[in-house]
Every structure is written in C-alpha cells, then in structure tokens.
Motif scaffolding. Structure first.
Motif, PDB file in Angstrom:
ATOM      1  N   LEU A  62       5.234   3.901 -10.943  1.00 33.55           N
ATOM      2  CA  LEU A  62       4.945   2.245 -10.358  1.00 33.55           C
ATOM      3  C   LEU A  62       3.675   2.467  -9.841  1.00 33.55           C
ATOM      4  O   LEU A  62       2.885   1.230 -10.154  1.00 33.55           O
ATOM      5  N   ALA A  63       3.181   3.386  -9.123  1.00 32.87           N
ATOM      6  CA  ALA A  63       1.585   3.277  -8.577  1.00 32.87           C
ATOM      7  C   ALA A  63       0.752   3.393  -9.885  1.00 32.87           C
ATOM      8  O   ALA A  63      -0.231   2.562  -9.643  1.00 32.87           O
ATOM      9  N   ASN A  64       0.999   4.203 -10.850  1.00 36.54           N
ATOM     10  CA  ASN A  64       0.181   4.256 -11.882  1.00 36.54           C
ATOM     11  C   ASN A  64       0.041   2.853 -12.686  1.00 36.54           C
ATOM     12  O   ASN A  64      -1.083   2.485 -13.235  1.00 36.54           O
ATOM     13  N   VAL A  89      -2.953  -3.341  -7.474  1.00 35.18           N
ATOM     14  CA  VAL A  89      -2.736  -2.442  -6.276  1.00 35.18           C
ATOM     15  C   VAL A  89      -2.025  -3.039  -5.322  1.00 35.18           C
ATOM     16  O   VAL A  89      -1.121  -2.730  -4.605  1.00 35.18           O
ATOM     17  N   PRO A  90      -2.660  -4.372  -4.668  1.00 36.57           N
ATOM     18  CA  PRO A  90      -2.384  -4.868  -3.475  1.00 36.57           C
ATOM     19  C   PRO A  90      -0.892  -5.758  -3.625  1.00 36.57           C
ATOM     20  O   PRO A  90      -0.106  -5.118  -2.855  1.00 36.57           O
ATOM     21  N   LEU A  91      -0.508  -6.165  -4.721  1.00 36.97           N
ATOM     22  CA  LEU A  91       0.861  -6.698  -4.905  1.00 36.97           C
ATOM     23  C   LEU A  91       1.118  -6.568  -6.459  1.00 36.97           C
ATOM     24  O   LEU A  91       0.203  -6.851  -7.150  1.00 36.97           O
ATOM     25  N   PHE A 143      11.564  -7.687  -8.036  1.00 40.40           N
ATOM     26  CA  PHE A 143      10.774  -6.573  -7.216  1.00 40.40           C
ATOM     27  C   PHE A 143       9.119  -6.962  -6.777  1.00 40.40           C
ATOM     28  O   PHE A 143       8.439  -7.620  -7.779  1.00 40.40           O
ATOM     29  N   VAL A 144       8.916  -6.416  -5.684  1.00 42.93           N
ATOM     30  CA  VAL A 144       7.363  -6.730  -5.351  1.00 42.93           C
ATOM     31  C   VAL A 144       7.017  -5.314  -4.659  1.00 42.93           C
ATOM     32  O   VAL A 144       7.745  -4.955  -3.879  1.00 42.93           O
ATOM     33  N   ILE A 145       6.037  -4.688  -5.054  1.00 49.37           N
ATOM     34  CA  ILE A 145       5.527  -3.492  -4.473  1.00 49.37           C
ATOM     35  C   ILE A 145       4.012  -3.644  -4.084  1.00 49.37           C
ATOM     36  O   ILE A 145       3.419  -4.388  -4.710  1.00 49.37           O
ATOM     37  N   ALA A 166       0.545  -2.853   2.596  1.00 46.73           N
ATOM     38  CA  ALA A 166       1.995  -2.357   3.019  1.00 46.73           C
ATOM     39  C   ALA A 166       2.041  -2.434   4.499  1.00 46.73           C
ATOM     40  O   ALA A 166       3.134  -2.724   5.030  1.00 46.73           O
ATOM     41  N   LYS A 167       1.203  -2.364   5.171  1.00 46.85           N
ATOM     42  CA  LYS A 167       1.064  -2.550   6.764  1.00 46.85           C
ATOM     43  C   LYS A 167       1.539  -4.211   6.978  1.00 46.85           C
ATOM     44  O   LYS A 167       2.249  -4.231   7.861  1.00 46.85           O
ATOM     45  N   ASP A 168       0.770  -4.917   6.234  1.00 42.83           N
ATOM     46  CA  ASP A 168       1.209  -6.166   6.667  1.00 42.83           C
ATOM     47  C   ASP A 168       2.712  -6.548   6.260  1.00 42.83           C
ATOM     48  O   ASP A 168       3.474  -7.259   6.999  1.00 42.83           O
ATOM     49  N   ILE A 169       3.135  -6.162   5.266  1.00 49.40           N
ATOM     50  CA  ILE A 169       4.550  -6.265   4.967  1.00 49.40           C
ATOM     51  C   ILE A 169       5.515  -5.780   6.079  1.00 49.40           C
ATOM     52  O   ILE A 169       6.506  -6.282   6.314  1.00 49.40           O
TER      53      ILE A 169
END
Length: 423
Positions: free
Chosen positions: A80-82, A90-92, A102-104, A111-114
């Motif tokens: 998923l990162a790739n 990359v942000p969302l 899904f949202v990653i 990620a910190k804000d989430i």
C-alpha cells in the motif's frame, strides 16, 4: 434471358424493439460499471454519500472487490505504501475492499493528525471483535462517555506509576523464570524459541497484574487452557473476514468466524467469571491485594460497571498487553536492543523502546533514550566548522548520547550553509 426473383424482408417490429432494449440495458450497465469503478477509491467511495470536497486520490481496484487481493498476501503495508507513492497520494490515499471504504496515510504528519483527532476515534467493528464483545472494551468502543469512563479506569487503576512500581517484585520473578526456561531449553535441545518464552512470560505478567494469579504453561500445566484462548483470539482478530466487506456473505459465515467467536466467548466468559467470583468471595480487606479485578469489583459495588463489562475489560487487557510486548520485541529484530548497561547490542537503523502501552518499570532495560542525558557536554564554536558539541566524559561504544534534531542538506545547499556558519 433468364428471369430472377428479388426478395426483400422487412424486419419484424417486435424483434427490433427487443434488440433495442437489450442494447440499452447493456449500455446502461456498462456505463454504471465504469461510473462506479473509475471513481477514485473504487466502488465503496462511489456509493458513499459523505461529502469530502475534492475526491481523495486512490486506485479504483478491481470491479466490485477492489483491492481485496492486497490484504490476502504478505507485507500488505509495504504494498500500500508503494502504491501511494506511485499515485502521488502519500498524505492520503483512498481505496475500496468490497463495500468498505479505506483511507490510509504514508506521511508521518498526516498520520499524527489522524491519530490525535477525536474525529477518527471510532473504528469499524470487525465481526470477530463484535462477537468477542470487544465493542464494549476501550480498544473498540465508540468514542463517547462510556469510552472515556473505561479510559479513566484504566489510567487510574492499572497504568498509574504506583501500580507499576508495586508489581516490580513479581515481574522480577517472572524474568528469572524466563531465563531459567531459556537455559533449560538450551541444555535439552540446543536452541530456544524466544517468541514462545516471551509470550508465556508476558502472559503471566498480565495475569498477575489483572487477576493476581500465576500459571504454569508446561506440558500438564494449568495455563494451557488460557494460552489456547489467547491464541484463538489472536487468530480470529487477524483473520481477513469476507463478511466484514461483503454484507451478503455475513448470512452464510463462509469462513466460520462467527461460529468460532461465539464458541470462544462462552469458554472465556466462564473462565473469567470464575476468577471474578473467587475474588468477590474475599471480603477481608487485608486479603485484597488491589489487583485490577479487585478494583473493578469495587466499581461494580458502586454501580459504575456491570459484570459483563468487567469480563470484557479484563480479557482485553490481557490480550492487548501481551500483544504490545511481543510487537516491541519483534520490531527490535527479535532480540533485545540494549544490554543491561544500556548499550546497543548491535548497530541498528531503528530501535523501538517500551512506551505507555507497556507495564514495565522505569528501570526496564528497553528504556534508555527516555532517561535523558547521562554525560557532560560543552557547546563550542570552531573557526572552520562553526558551532559544535563535544563531550567532557569518556563515552563507551553503543551508549546513548542525546537527542539531536537537525536538517538534511543536499550537496548544493551545504556550501551556502557552511559559509553562513563561518560568518
């Protein structure tokens, strides 16, 4: 001169109408498929009524099933990162698995804000978690008054420094027993399954903290039943359940997750209730050692928590605590990052230390950088390189020095910065 007959056949009106209807339906279905499939994020996001403003970028995936095959293979997080880097999301990044959105985020800031926002406090309830009654425990309960009460109880009566310090004695005994197990297995077999030793030790640590009871996980020990419950719970929570993403399959229970979960719940409920009943029979305050189960019994007498809630909270406390200790161990490469003197055992790019989720004391060998500076330093200025720091003490190899925050410079930027420092 030959004669010929010309035959002209006019199409039947009924056949022409039927053909038109079929063509219309085909085009409508084709349009609908492309309409929902080509939406960023896939089918689930296309069907969503949530207003997100600009659409979140993401892959459409396969029609109807989305990116389901990504979750059925190993190293899902890396894939998923790739994918997010390929799509410049990359942000969302949004995607679908069946009818589930899904949202990653692969960006630390996002990620910190989430993770720090209460808007994301609720998590979707997996069927296995719901059947195991974890929707009533802090890890899965919806954000609200009930969740805040569970958090307050855990922070006040289980994670407070006083309780952690009081449990230091039996933690040392468990560590000595783990060392003995390692030595015994080495003598008998020549190798040791460290993961199993750590699993049993951490499980006993939590059973003592929560219930005040120690278990033997030997061949005929009384802890084999408990270990079976924990292992089955991990398997059910980690199983990719098709029913979570395709509601129609929930009626069939194809993978048997619901049946296995209900069977496990009945066993765990009897197991935990028996321990609770044993503690509730102790009325003498001198015999009450203040274990977490005793605290919950006092809250039950004050009508602040029910017996069913007690079962769920106690059981989840055991499972989550064991998981945290094993995760830290695995992230450190299946070995201890530091020795007893706080020196790195071997050079590593990343070291994971114990945090708030661990019940270990401040003296734990896996808490080094958190203790701050241990050496004397002097800030000085050099004519050639600018400001710097030097040590006034002898520092051994592998020792923690200090936290350093700087900037990463390219070769093009470094000359300008050096010239600025020399001024």
């Amino acid at each position: 001169m030959s004669s010929g007959i010309g035959l002209f056949v006019l199409p039947d009106d009924s056949s022409s109408t039927l053909l038109s209807i079929q063509l219309f339906l085909f085009l409508a279905i084709l349009t609908a498929v492309f309409r929902f499939w080509l939406v960023p994020g896939g089918l689930a996001w296309a069907l969503s009524k949530a207003k997100t403003g600009a659409p979140i970028p993401g892959p459409s995936g396969f029609p109807l099933i989305g990116l389901i095959f990504t979750f059925m293979s190993s190293l899902t997080h890396r894939k998923l990162a790739n994918l997010s880097q390929t799509l410049k999301a990359v942000p969302l990044m949004a995607f679908s698995v069946g009818f589930t959105r899904f949202v990653i985020s692969s960006d630390p800031g996002s990620a910190k804000d989430i993770l720090s926002s209460s808007a994301f406090a609720d998590r979707p309830i997996k069927e296995s978690a719901y059947e195991l009654l974890f929707n009533r425990a802090m890890g899965f309960a919806p954000f609200g008054e009930y969740w805040r009460e569970l958090r307050r109880i855990s922070a006040t009566y289980m994670f407070c420094p006083k309780k952690i310090a009081c449990a230091e004695g039996f933690r040392k005994n468990i560590c000595h027993q783990m060392i003995t197990q390692v030595r015994t297995q080495m003598d008998l077999k020549g190798d040791v399954e460290i993961k199993q030793v750590l699993h049993y030790g951490s499980l006993n640590n939590m059973m003592m903290t929560v219930f005040g009871k120690y278990y033997d996980f030997g061949e005929n020990g009384d802890g084999l039943e408990l270990e079976g419950f924990v292992s089955e719970g991990y398997k059910l929570l980690g199983t990719f359940n098709w029913s979570d993403h395709f509601p129609i399959l929930g009626w069939l229970d194809v993978q048997g997750v619901r049946r296995r979960s209900r069977k496990l719940v009945s066993k765990v409920d009897g197991f935990v209730r028996k321990i609770i009943d044993d503690h509730s029979m102790v009325t003498d305050q001198d015999n009450n050692h203040g274990y977490f189960v005793d605290v919950l019994l006092d809250l039950e007498r004050e009508n602040k928590i029910t017996r069913s809630d007690m079962v769920v909270v106690l059981w989840l406390a055991v499972i989550v605590s064991v998981a945290v200790m094993i995760i830290v161990y695995v992230l450190n490469g299946c070995g201890f990052a530091y020795d007893n003197q706080g020196h790195l055992v071997r050079g590593k790019l990343l070291v994971v230390e114990c945090g708030l989720g661990c019940r270990c004391p401040p003296s734990c060998r896996n808490r080094v950088s958190q203790k701050g500076l241990r050496y004397m330093f002097e800030v000085f200025r050099s004519i050639e390189t600018g400001w710097g720091v030097k040590s006034l003490d002898l520092i051994q190899v592998g020792s923690f020095i200090c936290e350093y925050v700087g900037i990463v410079l390219t070769k093009r930027q470094s000359p300008d910065i050096l010239n600025e420092w020399r001024r």
